[in-house]
Design a protein around this motif. Sequence first.
Motif, mmCIF file in Angstrom:
data_model
loop_
_atom_site.group_PDB
_atom_site.id
_atom_site.type_symbol
_atom_site.label_atom_id
_atom_site.label_comp_id
_atom_site.label_asym_id
_atom_site.label_seq_id
_atom_site.Cartn_x
_atom_site.Cartn_y
_atom_site.Cartn_z
ATOM 1 N N GLU A 57 -7.901 8.151 -14.476
ATOM 2 C CA GLU A 57 -7.313 8.708 -15.704
ATOM 3 C C GLU A 57 -5.809 8.531 -15.758
ATOM 4 O O GLU A 57 -5.208 8.541 -16.825
ATOM 5 C CB GLU A 57 -7.618 10.219 -15.813
ATOM 6 N N ARG A 58 -5.171 8.368 -14.591
ATOM 7 C CA ARG A 58 -3.696 8.284 -14.619
ATOM 8 C C ARG A 58 -3.232 7.036 -15.377
ATOM 9 O O ARG A 58 -2.107 6.962 -15.825
ATOM 10 C CB ARG A 58 -3.125 8.314 -13.212
ATOM 11 N N TRP A 59 -4.153 6.039 -15.528
ATOM 12 C CA TRP A 59 -3.764 4.792 -16.195
ATOM 13 C C TRP A 59 -3.935 4.890 -17.711
ATOM 14 O O TRP A 59 -3.969 3.872 -18.408
ATOM 15 C CB TRP A 59 -4.580 3.614 -15.634
ATOM 16 N N ALA A 60 -4.029 6.133 -18.220
ATOM 17 C CA ALA A 60 -4.163 6.319 -19.672
ATOM 18 C C ALA A 60 -2.939 5.720 -20.365
ATOM 19 O O ALA A 60 -1.926 5.440 -19.735
ATOM 20 C CB ALA A 60 -4.296 7.799 -19.985
ATOM 21 N N ASP A 61 -3.097 5.565 -21.706
ATOM 22 C CA ASP A 61 -2.065 4.869 -22.496
ATOM 23 C C ASP A 61 -0.654 5.283 -22.122
ATOM 24 O O ASP A 61 -0.356 6.473 -22.019
ATOM 25 C CB ASP A 61 -2.274 5.157 -23.986
ATOM 26 N N GLY A 62 0.195 4.329 -21.952
ATOM 27 C CA GLY A 62 1.617 4.611 -21.765
ATOM 28 C C GLY A 62 2.048 4.721 -20.309
ATOM 29 O O GLY A 62 3.204 4.504 -20.000
ATOM 30 N N PHE A 63 1.103 5.048 -19.403
ATOM 31 C CA PHE A 63 1.499 5.286 -18.003
ATOM 32 C C PHE A 63 2.132 4.046 -17.373
ATOM 33 O O PHE A 63 3.198 4.104 -16.757
ATOM 34 C CB PHE A 63 0.273 5.730 -17.179
ATOM 35 N N GLU A 64 1.480 2.910 -17.575
ATOM 36 C CA GLU A 64 1.962 1.691 -16.919
ATOM 37 C C GLU A 64 3.342 1.288 -17.450
ATOM 38 O O GLU A 64 4.200 0.824 -16.692
ATOM 39 C CB GLU A 64 0.961 0.557 -17.117
ATOM 40 N N GLU A 65 3.538 1.508 -18.749
ATOM 41 C CA GLU A 65 4.827 1.145 -19.358
ATOM 42 C C GLU A 65 5.953 1.985 -18.747
ATOM 43 O O GLU A 65 7.088 1.540 -18.647
ATOM 44 C CB GLU A 65 4.810 1.352 -20.877
ATOM 45 N N GLU A 66 5.617 3.216 -18.360
ATOM 46 C CA GLU A 66 6.638 4.110 -17.792
ATOM 47 C C GLU A 66 6.930 3.811 -16.312
ATOM 48 O O GLU A 66 7.965 4.195 -15.786
ATOM 49 C CB GLU A 66 6.152 5.574 -17.870
ATOM 50 N N ILE B 297 0.831 -1.208 0.000
ATOM 51 C CA ILE B 297 0.000 0.000 0.000
ATOM 52 C C ILE B 297 0.871 1.265 0.000
ATOM 53 O O ILE B 297 0.512 2.272 -0.606
ATOM 54 C CB ILE B 297 -1.007 0.004 1.178
ATOM 55 N N LEU B 298 2.034 1.204 0.636
ATOM 56 C CA LEU B 298 2.894 2.398 0.645
ATOM 57 C C LEU B 298 3.616 2.575 -0.673
ATOM 58 O O LEU B 298 3.813 3.695 -1.148
ATOM 59 C CB LEU B 298 3.900 2.336 1.795
ATOM 60 N N VAL B 299 4.044 1.472 -1.287
ATOM 61 C CA VAL B 299 4.685 1.583 -2.608
ATOM 62 C C VAL B 299 3.660 2.143 -3.605
ATOM 63 O O VAL B 299 3.974 3.011 -4.422
ATOM 64 C CB VAL B 299 5.233 0.216 -3.075
ATOM 65 N N HIS B 300 2.417 1.673 -3.497
ATOM 66 C CA HIS B 300 1.356 2.141 -4.397
ATOM 67 C C HIS B 300 1.008 3.612 -4.182
ATOM 68 O O HIS B 300 0.338 4.218 -5.012
ATOM 69 C CB HIS B 300 0.073 1.317 -4.182
ATOM 70 N N ARG B 301 1.383 4.146 -3.026
ATOM 71 C CA ARG B 301 1.047 5.552 -2.729
ATOM 72 C C ARG B 301 2.312 6.403 -2.612
ATOM 73 O O ARG B 301 2.321 7.416 -1.920
ATOM 74 C CB ARG B 301 0.250 5.630 -1.419
ATOM 75 N N ASP B 302 3.354 5.985 -3.284
ATOM 76 C CA ASP B 302 4.644 6.683 -3.185
ATOM 77 C C ASP B 302 4.703 7.792 -4.248
ATOM 78 O O ASP B 302 4.559 7.518 -5.449
ATOM 79 C CB ASP B 302 5.767 5.654 -3.423
ATOM 80 N N GLU B 303 4.927 9.034 -3.789
ATOM 81 C CA GLU B 303 4.871 10.147 -4.750
ATOM 82 C C GLU B 303 6.047 10.147 -5.720
ATOM 83 O O GLU B 303 6.030 10.876 -6.705
ATOM 84 C CB GLU B 303 4.723 11.497 -4.044
ATOM 85 N N ARG B 304 7.030 9.301 -5.496
ATOM 86 C CA ARG B 304 8.092 9.192 -6.502
ATOM 87 C C ARG B 304 7.546 8.570 -7.789
ATOM 88 O O ARG B 304 8.106 8.747 -8.860
ATOM 89 C CB ARG B 304 9.247 8.328 -5.980
ATOM 90 N N PHE B 305 6.460 7.805 -7.676
ATOM 91 C CA PHE B 305 5.943 7.096 -8.852
ATOM 92 C C PHE B 305 4.555 7.561 -9.274
ATOM 93 O O PHE B 305 4.138 7.337 -10.401
ATOM 94 C CB PHE B 305 5.913 5.584 -8.580
ATOM 95 N N TYR B 306 3.840 8.186 -8.347
ATOM 96 C CA TYR B 306 2.459 8.601 -8.643
ATOM 97 C C TYR B 306 2.267 10.059 -8.248
ATOM 98 O O TYR B 306 2.512 10.416 -7.086
ATOM 99 C CB TYR B 306 1.456 7.738 -7.850
#
Length: 454
Positions: free
Chosen positions: A377-386, A359-368
């Motif tokens: 909307e953040r999961w729009a095309d390309g986001f996951e690949e990055e 849960i903390l990795v998923h809420r880490d501002e270094r990545f999100y």
Amino acid sequence: MSEATATSTETNAPLPPGPDGLPILGNTLDVMRRPLGFFEDAAEYGDVVTYRLAGQRFTAVFHPDHVERVLVDDHDRFRRWAGEEWGNTFAGYAEEGLLLSEGDQWHRQRLLIQDAFTPDRIESYADTMVGETERSVERWADEGRVDLKDATSSLTLRILARSLFDLDIEGRGDPVRRAAEALNERASIRGVSAFLPAWVPTPSNRRLHRAMGDLEDVLDDLVAERREDAADRDDLLSLLLAAETEDGTTLSEREVRDQLITFLFAGHETTALSLTYALHALGHHPDQRRHLREELDEVTGGEPPSLSDLPQLEYTERVIKETLRLYPPAYALFREATEEAEIGGYRVPEGSKVSVPQILVHRDERFYDDPEAFRPERWADGFEEELPDYAYFPFGGGPRHCIGMRFAMMELKEVLPTLLARLEVEPLGDPDLEFETAITLQPATPVEARVTRR
Ligand code: HEM
């Protein structure tokens, strides 16, 4: 190989930094008081942090590289840990099921059970998923006000039992949900039972043994009935009963029962929590709810999706991914170092427990960006690949990743739009949720909603 993934066994590296605790008790009281807040504070010490809880040394890893190292690259040096020193998270039940088994037994079981989770098999469950959801729609609308966790648990349990065991679970009373509640209550990190052997007669241990006893009786009856009448069935239960080991022996009664318990729990609680949190979040985000419905109107004309519609439900999938990011049911994974290791320049002693606070990795501002916000909307095309690998891992990783991942994703993609096509679900509580960290991430108070037909 990055520095973070370099491996070694014996090391002179220092122990990781971490919050000071009390003599003997270590950080136990702080963790019990505010489990997630404790992890948040601990992460301030860096990406590898040590703490002590109920007599055990823990190493927490907060960086995706370290997560990958523990779950995937070096999985054989970090075995799954289920609180054995504290009497086991499952209190000795389901020990021979897939979630808790180890070594050759686990390997043999995983190969066998995989056959019930091939893409074709999972697709064959789609009608059951929609059919059971339609039943829930009628009930919820008649009730008018529902506790979302209860209501979705009843739905996902029916789906699971029907799909994998061809079983009408409601005809058997409610032993699974009572047992799941008792397990979570015992495992809640805020209570002392989590750290005591299951034979200690605390009220929650006593409730658990009663509930599990009832459940085992129901499962024993079920297995006996199925042994009499195995004809023409190809569900998971029949697969387990027909399975033979290399030397020609079949699975023991205990192994079959433990497998049933494992799947009844792991397969309904997690998806029920995902639906609860998705409905809660969408209820408080009208724009996102509208977007999801518009997509459904476009793709299916507002009807429940069929199998062939699912790939086109891109926004629905983003809602589900965002829900699993922000409210991951398996909020932390646990391992034990079977030998000394070095992670990120720090020593992890043999026997140290390793926590991977998803849960903390998923809420880490270094990545999100704006990590606490619900933004499909953040999961729009390309986001996951990055995203770095293992900055997002709701289903774990490595050989012990979730065997039900495809089942769960399809279920969520069938059930969520079907519910929203038919119902208005207006949450009655606060948008900000408090959590209870038990086996899974539970809401601390009931998440209630007013439900009306559309
Ligand atoms: C949104 C729903 C779900 C989530 C978030 C989830 C999450 C996870 C995670 C993170 C693990 C790995 C735990 C670890 O590495 O320590 C896991 C394992 C497991 N899951 Fe799921 N799960 C979900 C749904 C399901 C379903 C639907 C089933 C069964 C139908 C299932 C059955 C299992 C089993 C049996 C394991 C143990 C696998 C092994 O050790 O080989 N899960 N799950």
